[in-house]
Write a protein that holds these residues in place. Sequence first.
Motif, PDB file in Angstrom:
ATOM      1  N   ASN A  88       0.837  -1.199   0.000  1.00 45.63           N
ATOM      2  CA  ASN A  88       0.000   0.000   0.000  1.00 45.63           C
ATOM      3  C   ASN A  88       0.873   1.250   0.000  1.00 45.63           C
ATOM      4  O   ASN A  88       1.942   1.279   0.609  1.00 45.63           O
ATOM      5  CB  ASN A  88      -0.920   0.016   1.225  1.00 45.63           C
ATOM      6  CG  ASN A  88      -0.166  -0.118   2.531  1.00 45.63           C
ATOM      7  OD1 ASN A  88       0.368  -1.191   2.822  1.00 45.63           O
ATOM      8  ND2 ASN A  88      -0.098   0.946   3.320  1.00 45.63           N
ATOM      9  N   GLU A 105      -9.153   3.240  -0.846  1.00 37.24           N
ATOM     10  CA  GLU A 105      -7.938   2.439  -1.052  1.00 37.24           C
ATOM     11  C   GLU A 105      -8.045   1.017  -0.516  1.00 37.24           C
ATOM     12  O   GLU A 105      -7.679   0.065  -1.237  1.00 37.24           O
ATOM     13  CB  GLU A 105      -6.740   3.159  -0.433  1.00 37.24           C
ATOM     14  CG  GLU A 105      -5.416   2.454  -0.695  1.00 37.24           C
ATOM     15  CD  GLU A 105      -4.236   3.281  -0.244  1.00 37.24           C
ATOM     16  OE1 GLU A 105      -3.902   4.263  -0.938  1.00 37.24           O
ATOM     17  OE2 GLU A 105      -3.659   2.967   0.827  1.00 37.24           O
ATOM     18  N   PRO A 106      -8.515   0.798   0.714  1.00 40.04           N
ATOM     19  CA  PRO A 106      -8.607  -0.601   1.178  1.00 40.04           C
ATOM     20  C   PRO A 106      -9.535  -1.447   0.315  1.00 40.04           C
ATOM     21  O   PRO A 106      -9.251  -2.626   0.060  1.00 40.04           O
ATOM     22  CB  PRO A 106      -9.140  -0.469   2.607  1.00 40.04           C
ATOM     23  CG  PRO A 106      -8.795   0.911   3.026  1.00 40.04           C
ATOM     24  CD  PRO A 106      -8.887   1.737   1.775  1.00 40.04           C
ATOM     25  N   CYS A 156      -8.491  -4.823  -1.703  1.00 41.48           N
ATOM     26  CA  CYS A 156      -9.239  -6.086  -1.578  1.00 41.48           C
ATOM     27  C   CYS A 156      -9.596  -6.645  -2.945  1.00 41.48           C
ATOM     28  O   CYS A 156      -9.501  -7.862  -3.186  1.00 41.48           O
ATOM     29  CB  CYS A 156     -10.509  -5.872  -0.753  1.00 41.48           C
ATOM     30  SG  CYS A 156     -10.243  -5.654   1.028  1.00 41.48           S
ATOM     31  N   LEU A 178       1.813  -5.000   4.079  1.00 43.58           N
ATOM     32  CA  LEU A 178       1.188  -3.893   4.804  1.00 43.58           C
ATOM     33  C   LEU A 178       2.279  -2.974   5.333  1.00 43.58           C
ATOM     34  O   LEU A 178       3.038  -3.349   6.230  1.00 43.58           O
ATOM     35  CB  LEU A 178       0.336  -4.423   5.957  1.00 43.58           C
ATOM     36  CG  LEU A 178      -0.216  -3.370   6.933  1.00 43.58           C
ATOM     37  CD1 LEU A 178      -1.118  -2.373   6.210  1.00 43.58           C
ATOM     38  CD2 LEU A 178      -0.975  -4.055   8.080  1.00 43.58           C
ATOM     39  N   VAL A 214       0.305   3.740   6.082  1.00 40.56           N
ATOM     40  CA  VAL A 214      -1.072   3.932   6.555  1.00 40.56           C
ATOM     41  C   VAL A 214      -1.150   5.180   7.425  1.00 40.56           C
ATOM     42  O   VAL A 214      -2.052   6.013   7.268  1.00 40.56           O
ATOM     43  CB  VAL A 214      -1.561   2.697   7.348  1.00 40.56           C
ATOM     44  CG1 VAL A 214      -2.935   2.965   7.964  1.00 40.56           C
ATOM     45  CG2 VAL A 214      -1.617   1.470   6.453  1.00 40.56           C
ATOM     46  N   TYR A 230      -9.113   2.189   8.445  1.00 37.77           N
ATOM     47  CA  TYR A 230      -8.367   1.702   7.282  1.00 37.77           C
ATOM     48  C   TYR A 230      -7.951   0.253   7.500  1.00 37.77           C
ATOM     49  O   TYR A 230      -8.158  -0.607   6.627  1.00 37.77           O
ATOM     50  CB  TYR A 230      -7.150   2.592   7.054  1.00 37.77           C
ATOM     51  CG  TYR A 230      -6.310   2.215   5.840  1.00 37.77           C
ATOM     52  CD1 TYR A 230      -6.403   2.926   4.650  1.00 37.77           C
ATOM     53  CD2 TYR A 230      -5.415   1.140   5.881  1.00 37.77           C
ATOM     54  CE1 TYR A 230      -5.639   2.588   3.540  1.00 37.77           C
ATOM     55  CE2 TYR A 230      -4.645   0.793   4.780  1.00 37.77           C
ATOM     56  CZ  TYR A 230      -4.759   1.520   3.614  1.00 37.77           C
ATOM     57  OH  TYR A 230      -4.001   1.178   2.517  1.00 37.77           O
ATOM     58  N   LEU A 231      -7.365  -0.042   8.668  1.00 34.10           N
ATOM     59  CA  LEU A 231      -6.946  -1.417   8.953  1.00 34.10           C
ATOM     60  C   LEU A 231      -8.132  -2.369   8.957  1.00 34.10           C
ATOM     61  O   LEU A 231      -8.022  -3.515   8.499  1.00 34.10           O
ATOM     62  CB  LEU A 231      -6.231  -1.475  10.298  1.00 34.10           C
ATOM     63  CG  LEU A 231      -4.846  -0.830  10.385  1.00 34.10           C
ATOM     64  CD1 LEU A 231      -4.306  -0.952  11.809  1.00 34.10           C
ATOM     65  CD2 LEU A 231      -3.867  -1.445   9.390  1.00 34.10           C
ATOM     66  N   TYR A 290      -8.908  -3.176   5.366  1.00 33.75           N
ATOM     67  CA  TYR A 290      -7.771  -3.681   4.599  1.00 33.75           C
ATOM     68  C   TYR A 290      -7.851  -5.215   4.480  1.00 33.75           C
ATOM     69  O   TYR A 290      -8.366  -5.875   5.395  1.00 33.75           O
ATOM     70  CB  TYR A 290      -6.490  -3.270   5.333  1.00 33.75           C
ATOM     71  CG  TYR A 290      -5.200  -3.491   4.601  1.00 33.75           C
ATOM     72  CD1 TYR A 290      -4.675  -2.516   3.769  1.00 33.75           C
ATOM     73  CD2 TYR A 290      -4.463  -4.663   4.779  1.00 33.75           C
ATOM     74  CE1 TYR A 290      -3.461  -2.700   3.117  1.00 33.75           C
ATOM     75  CE2 TYR A 290      -3.259  -4.862   4.131  1.00 33.75           C
ATOM     76  CZ  TYR A 290      -2.764  -3.872   3.292  1.00 33.75           C
ATOM     77  OH  TYR A 290      -1.567  -4.067   2.660  1.00 33.75           O
TER      78      TYR A 290
END
Length: 297
Positions: free
Chosen positions: A154, A168-169, A173, A185, A190, A204-205, A208
């Motif tokens: 990322n 973005e996440p 995916c 990661l 991030v 975000y996490l 993700y």
Amino acid sequence: MTASLPDLPLSPDAAPLPLAAGIGYKPQHFEALMKDAGAVSWLEIHAENYMGDGGRPLAQLRALAERFAISVHGVGLSIGGQTPLDTAHLARLARLCDHIKPASFSEHLAWSTHGAEFMNDLLPLPYTAQTLAHVCDHIDQVQNALGRQMLLENPSSYLAFAQSTYAEPEFLCEVVRRSGCAMLLDVNNVFVSAQNLDLDPIAYLDAYPIENVQEIHLGGHDEDFGEGGKPLLIDSHGAPVADPVWALLDEALQRSGPRPTLVEWDNDVPEFKVLEAEAQRAAAALRAASHIEARRA
């Protein structure tokens, strides 16, 4: 498009990266690593530094590969570029991987080429259906050329594109689903992106593709100022990992479980003992994550 390499191993003919701390290798640390690596259990190299036909760099790399698992990290494929991949560059990369049989290979979700021009930077992409299609096509090409699954990192972001139709996440995916790649990661990226774009790094996490993470990166960043004097974080790889990034690593490991975790330091590189101390802190975070995972089991 369907996942092109669902049955390929992460890295054929090589043991996987240990669930331990690693560092980005710099030649000035060769003697220290060979003498006493301390908390450093594995190494990452930048592929483009080892595409020659011999000499001291490859001789040292062969010696290191006898003691450490090696991860190859590319910076020049321009996975997100609109133009076709450089097949000569890809062939040199395949030869390097065939030669040292690394534990993993990774590249960036970014572009750095336009026509015949190469820009020494990792530039951002709009997250659209068109971008998704050509990123997945390029990943397919890389994975087929190398005969191994690649990891996609990322990016760190400094702006958002108005035309983006994916967060973005969500985009990542979908890349994983369509291409069959795995994820690298980068926790510092991030944090940098979240601060620059006013995003929630925890959210975000949570969005993700954490179950597909095979490797984690940490690095330092610098503070600058953007338009209107707003703070702007720069992913510099030239400073210690910041405390909020260490805290975000703990959050990531709670979601992923222990993963091979690397400290990057590419600019203003310090003495080995400084990097080794960062590796010690990463190793401590991994031990804590292992204890949490054991209690859950």
